[in-house]
Write a protein that holds these residues in place. Sequence first.
Motif, short mmCIF file in Angstrom:
data_model
loop_
_atom_site.label_atom_id
_atom_site.label_comp_id
_atom_site.label_asym_id
_atom_site.label_seq_id
_atom_site.Cartn_x
_atom_site.Cartn_y
_atom_site.Cartn_z
N LEU A 63 0.83 -1.20 0.00
CA LEU A 63 0.00 0.00 0.00
C LEU A 63 0.87 1.26 0.00
O LEU A 63 0.63 2.19 -0.79
N PHE A 64 1.87 1.31 0.86
CA PHE A 64 2.74 2.48 0.92
C PHE A 64 3.49 2.68 -0.39
O PHE A 64 3.63 3.80 -0.88
N THR A 69 4.26 5.56 -5.54
CA THR A 69 4.29 5.52 -7.00
C THR A 69 3.32 6.53 -7.59
O THR A 69 3.64 7.27 -8.53
N ILE A 70 2.11 6.58 -7.02
CA ILE A 70 1.11 7.55 -7.50
C ILE A 70 1.62 8.97 -7.31
O ILE A 70 1.47 9.83 -8.20
N THR A 71 2.22 9.25 -6.16
CA THR A 71 2.76 10.58 -5.89
C THR A 71 3.79 10.99 -6.93
O THR A 71 3.81 12.13 -7.40
N SER A 72 4.65 10.03 -7.30
CA SER A 72 5.70 10.35 -8.28
C SER A 72 5.13 10.63 -9.66
O SER A 72 5.73 11.36 -10.46
N PHE A 73 3.94 10.05 -9.96
CA PHE A 73 3.34 10.25 -11.28
C PHE A 73 2.49 11.51 -11.36
O PHE A 73 2.15 11.96 -12.47
N VAL A 74 2.11 12.08 -10.22
CA VAL A 74 1.16 13.19 -10.22
C VAL A 74 1.64 14.34 -11.10
O VAL A 74 0.86 14.95 -11.85
N ARG A 75 2.93 14.66 -11.06
CA ARG A 75 3.45 15.78 -11.84
C ARG A 75 3.96 15.37 -13.22
O ARG A 75 3.74 16.08 -14.20
N ILE A 76 4.64 14.21 -13.27
CA ILE A 76 5.28 13.86 -14.54
C ILE A 76 4.34 13.13 -15.50
O ILE A 76 4.54 13.17 -16.71
N ILE A 85 -4.44 5.15 -9.49
CA ILE A 85 -5.38 5.36 -8.39
C ILE A 85 -6.60 4.47 -8.55
O ILE A 85 -7.09 3.87 -7.58
N ILE A 86 -7.10 4.37 -9.78
CA ILE A 86 -8.26 3.50 -10.05
C ILE A 86 -7.91 2.05 -9.73
O ILE A 86 -8.71 1.33 -9.11
N ASP A 87 -6.73 1.61 -10.14
CA ASP A 87 -6.31 0.23 -9.86
C ASP A 87 -6.18 0.00 -8.35
O ASP A 87 -6.58 -1.06 -7.84
N LEU A 88 -5.62 0.98 -7.64
CA LEU A 88 -5.47 0.83 -6.20
C LEU A 88 -6.84 0.80 -5.51
O LEU A 88 -7.06 0.02 -4.57
N ALA A 89 -7.77 1.63 -5.98
CA ALA A 89 -9.13 1.63 -5.42
C ALA A 89 -9.81 0.28 -5.65
O ALA A 89 -10.47 -0.25 -4.75
N THR A 90 -9.62 -0.28 -6.84
CA THR A 90 -10.18 -1.60 -7.14
C THR A 90 -9.59 -2.65 -6.21
O THR A 90 -10.31 -3.49 -5.65
N LEU A 92 -8.15 -2.24 -3.19
CA LEU A 92 -8.56 -2.07 -1.80
C LEU A 92 -10.03 -2.41 -1.59
O LEU A 92 -10.39 -3.05 -0.60
N ARG A 93 -10.89 -2.01 -2.52
CA ARG A 93 -12.31 -2.29 -2.39
C ARG A 93 -12.55 -3.80 -2.37
O ARG A 93 -13.36 -4.31 -1.58
N TYR A 94 -11.85 -4.52 -3.22
CA TYR A 94 -12.01 -5.97 -3.27
C TYR A 94 -11.57 -6.62 -1.96
O TYR A 94 -12.23 -7.51 -1.44
N ASN A 95 -10.45 -6.15 -1.41
CA ASN A 95 -9.93 -6.71 -0.17
C ASN A 95 -10.82 -6.40 1.02
O ASN A 95 -11.00 -7.24 1.91
#
Length: 245
Positions: A63-64, A69-76, A85-90, A92-95
């Motif tokens: 998770l961390f 990884t998401i943070t590093s992509f926000v700007r670049i 983010i969508i993949d991470l939400a999927t 976490l929601r499943y778990n």
Amino acid sequence: VTGALKVYFSENSYISERNKNLVLGLSELISTQLEISRVKKLEEMARDAEIKALQTQINPHFLFNALNTITSFVRIDPNKARSTIIDLATYLRYNLDNTSKSVDIEMELKQVKAYVNIEKARFYDKINMHYEVDEDINAVKIPSLTIQPLVENAIQHGILNGTGGKDVFLEIHRIDEGKVRVIIENNGKSIDQEVIDKIYSNNIESSKIGLYNVHRRIKLIYGNGLKIERLQEGTRITFDIREEQ
């Protein structure tokens, strides 16, 4: 007290010691059957509780790392950040939301693909994921969170260790009427035989707990756990599930 057994005789002379012992024996037999039924129910509840506990475990390091990884992509690369983010939400929601004993294979595969997409976002071209799934088994029920931990194990311990292997193969095929086989294989580092022995002997360290948990759950549900094979390059894990009628 669950109930009472009453026995009536038409004549006092019928109330003999023999008949008294017969009635007592009958009541004890019924009581024993009721207790056996309760024990079986408690065993089933304990098994379901254990399976549910194993299902809801989430690796905090994953998770961390995903959030970093998401943070590093926000700007670049904002588009990549959004898709991750969508993949991470999927994931976490499943778990967190899925507490049922079993789900459609199609749902389990969505969880696998969400996890793989997150890892590929982190490690770029170090991971090649291959899927080979029979088209007619998407609605077949499978215990939730069984395939994804095995794919995670293949990536973390088989691929991301600098041996050069990049490929993870997931195959799901119907092998017989009412039986489906799942195979997860990688061409990276082979699992140590010592780890296999410890899993089978219920003596495993925390670093391999995900693999061990799936083995325990599959064994609890179907009677047979994972078949773990060391290959010349990589590891193959196989297990069978029975289709629910």
